[in-house]
Design an enzyme around this catalytic site. Structure first.
Site, PDB file in Angstrom:
ATOM      1  N   GLU A  90       8.354 -25.265 -16.730  1.00 32.19           N
ATOM      2  CA  GLU A  90       9.347 -26.271 -16.339  1.00 32.19           C
ATOM      3  C   GLU A  90       9.289 -26.387 -14.813  1.00 32.19           C
ATOM      4  OE1 GLU A  90      14.151 -27.264 -16.551  1.00 32.19           O
ATOM      5  OE2 GLU A  90      13.368 -25.416 -17.465  1.00 32.19           O
ATOM      6  N   ARG A 103       7.272 -10.385 -22.287  1.00 33.24           N
ATOM      7  CA  ARG A 103       7.184 -10.898 -20.927  1.00 33.24           C
ATOM      8  C   ARG A 103       6.969  -9.744 -19.950  1.00 33.24           C
ATOM      9  NH1 ARG A 103      12.688 -13.576 -19.215  1.00 33.24           N
ATOM     10  NH2 ARG A 103      11.578 -13.659 -17.240  1.00 33.24           N
ATOM     11  N   LYS A 124      14.350 -17.400 -12.495  1.00 35.55           N
ATOM     12  CA  LYS A 124      14.226 -18.507 -11.547  1.00 35.55           C
ATOM     13  C   LYS A 124      15.554 -18.784 -10.855  1.00 35.55           C
ATOM     14  CE  LYS A 124      10.393 -21.290 -13.341  1.00 35.55           C
ATOM     15  NZ  LYS A 124      10.032 -22.609 -13.889  1.00 35.55           N
TER      16      LYS A 124
END
Length: 552
Positions: free
Chosen positions: A32, A257, A267
């Site tokens: 994104e 992850r 983020k």
């Protein structure tokens, strides 16, 4: 040639190819564009593009630009730059969720006509309350049983901008009593009246990630949609949307992850560090962003090696930052230009060296690579040495300069300390030595050896350089583990950046190499701020490797 799988995802792909379930492998990296990529994304990039390369398939670069409130073309360009820098190429396969907005809208209408979606006017607070908990089922929205015709009309009004933000959403009609909360009538569209960086003001309704994600994969013919573990509970929703619409159905596979000590990967938190001035920007060398690591001196080869070493797992774990440092240290040892830089200088005067004399000492540029050649370093009566290399009252294991002690000057002579001078503040101002003129290059007539070797720079030839010494941005190994009453920023290390005006050998001024080893001080990269008059270097990593030693 038969491919031997090295992880569980490759095992799935090998089996899918053998069974004929898929004929070729298509993966995708779907960031994104709402921030800069970080080291966790690098793992995903290496995995998705690596699988495509290994199985002779392809990997699409797809931007999930479904939220105009947080996205920007700056992030798009930074992402493309980072992926290319890591060594991967998507060719012509660059896609955007916004490319498919018309199709997604048509598919939403299809679900409404099937009685599988409805417009809801619950406020966000009411929706959360109606949703239930992990132990209690949700409650149906009072708008759930509207007619298909009314939902079609209301959804069209949403598209035309006749409702304000938060006044209406489109929800899937699934099961408010499902044990999986993601299936309790999730939001498919919300109203956002903000300019989109690609579509402008064409749309004021935007798809949710869960609604868009599967459709994007389907449109692009992705065979293996690889996600991190937090999307495992979303997979039933991914499957439900595609099954209801009867479109091509990729396979979603989840992997663990990357979690790294002394860093944050959110983020939102990284953006706070930037916007609140805790760091100088997304590319601050203390940031775990790819651009920050690049500026600090990490190489694409070292990051790819790191991704290979940590592997692909099914359960989350935390990786020691020392492993990443090990990878860059191993890489730079083979390629870095060796130079002498004195970071905390003090003068050393060789009292028996002739006044005005200057010699050029031969130095190897990199003992690991003979092709890098040699250089000449000026030597004179007055030198700079590291202040830490002198001790007025040394302990028995101190093998550097001290009264009466002899050391070797790297590439130079043996010198013996005969005295020193202090300033009014009590600090050492000058160190006095004599040299053995028959010990040039470290060889002596009597064959004696010394335990201490120190680096130096000729005072009259030295250039001033700015050295930025970096350490962990956080003092806590897991800054996400916040104590009550604190914020993650409370663990920021006040000493994570220290700036020195150092003395470097003149060779540095005109050297165009990017990576350097400052002898005995560590590995450094020449920064973008560098000029001819003011070279600037960022410390990448020290010479000592505690991580691999601890693994033996």
């Amino acid at each position: 040639m038969e491919i031997i799988p090295s992880n569980f995802i490759e095992e799935i792909i090998v089996e899918d190819l053998k069974s004929g379930k898929v004929k070729s492998v298509i993966t995708r990296f779907p960031p994104e564009p709402n921030g800069y990529l970080h080291i966790g994304h690098a793992k995903s990039i290496c995995l998705n593009f690596g699988l495509a390369l290994k199985f002779n398939g392809r990997c699409n670069l797809r931007f999930d630009d479904t939220n105009p409130e947080k996205e920007d073309t700056e992030y798009v360009e930074s992402i493309k730059r980072d992926v290319k820098w890591l060594g991967f190429d998507w060719g012509e396969k660059e896609f955007y969720a916004s490319d498919y907005f018309d199709f997604m809208y048509e598919m939403a209408i299809k679900l409404i006509k099937m009685g599988k979606a409805y417009v809801c006017h619950l406020s966000p607070e009411e929706m959360r309350r109606y949703r239930g908990t992990l132990t209690e089922p949700g409650i149906n929205s009072p708008y759930r049983d509207r007619s298909i015709e009314e939902n079609l009309e209301l959804f069209e009004k949403m598209r035309r901008g006749e409702f304000e933000e938060g006044e209406a959403v489109l929800r899937a009609k699934i099961d408010m009593s499902s044990p999986n909360i993601n299936l309790r009538d999730p939001v498919m569209y919300r109203i956002i009246k903000q300019n989109h960086h690609r579509t402008g003001n064409k749309w004021c309704i935007y798809p949710s990630y869960d609604w868009a994600h599967g459709l994007e994969d389907s449109i692009e013919g992705v065979t293996h949609s690889i996600c991190t573990l937090e999307f495992e509970d979303h997979r039933p929703l991914y499957d439900w949307f595609l099954d209801q619409l009867g479109v091509y159905h990729p396979q979603q596979i989840e992997f663990a992850r990357l979690n790294l000590t002394y860093t944050v990967m959110s983020k939102r938190k990284l953006l706070k560090l930037v916007e609140d001035g805790y760091v100088s920007g997304w590319d601050d060398p203390r940031m775990p962003t790819i651009s920050g690591l690049r500026r600090r001196g990490y190489t694409p080869e070292s990051i790819r090696k790191f991704a290979e070493m940590i592997g692909v797992a099914k359960s989350n774990s935390v990786v020691d930052y020392g492993m990443l440092e090990f990878c860059i240290r191993e890489d730079l040892n083979k390629r870095a230009q060796r130079v002498m830089v004195v970071i905390n200088p003090v003068k050393l005067i060789i009292t028996n060296y002739p006044d005005g004399k200057k010699e050029m000492m031969e130095a190897v540029n990199n003992p690991e690579d003979e092709s890098m050649g040699k250089r000449l370093v000026p030597f004179s009566k007055v030198l700079y040495v590291e202040r830490e290399d002198f001790s007025e009252e040394p302990d028995p294991k101190f093998f550097r300069l001290a009264p009466g002690k002899e050391v070797r000057l790297q590439h130079g002579y043996y010198v013996t300390c005969t005295g020193f001078k202090k300033g009014d503040d009590g600090n050492i101002e000058e160190i006095y030595c004599t040299y053995d003129p028959d010990s040039r290059g470290g060889w002596t007539k009597d064959g004696r050896k010394v335990k201490g070797t120190i680096h130096w720079v000729s005072a009259e030839d030295a250039i001033d350089i700015e050295v930025r010494m970096y350490s962990h941005l956080f003092t806590k190994e897991n800054p996400d583990d916040v104590e009550e009453g604190k914020n993650f920023t409370d663990y920021i290390n006040p000493d994570s950046l220290k700036i020195f005006t150092a003395k470097g050998e003149p060779f540095i001024k005109d050297c165009n190499e990017e990576y350097y080893q400052f002898l005995r001080n560590g590995y450094f990269r020449k920064d973008e701020d560098s000029t001819k008059k003011k070279p600037v270097f960022n410390k990448t990593v020290g010479l000592k490797d505690s991580w691999s030693k601890g693994k033996k």
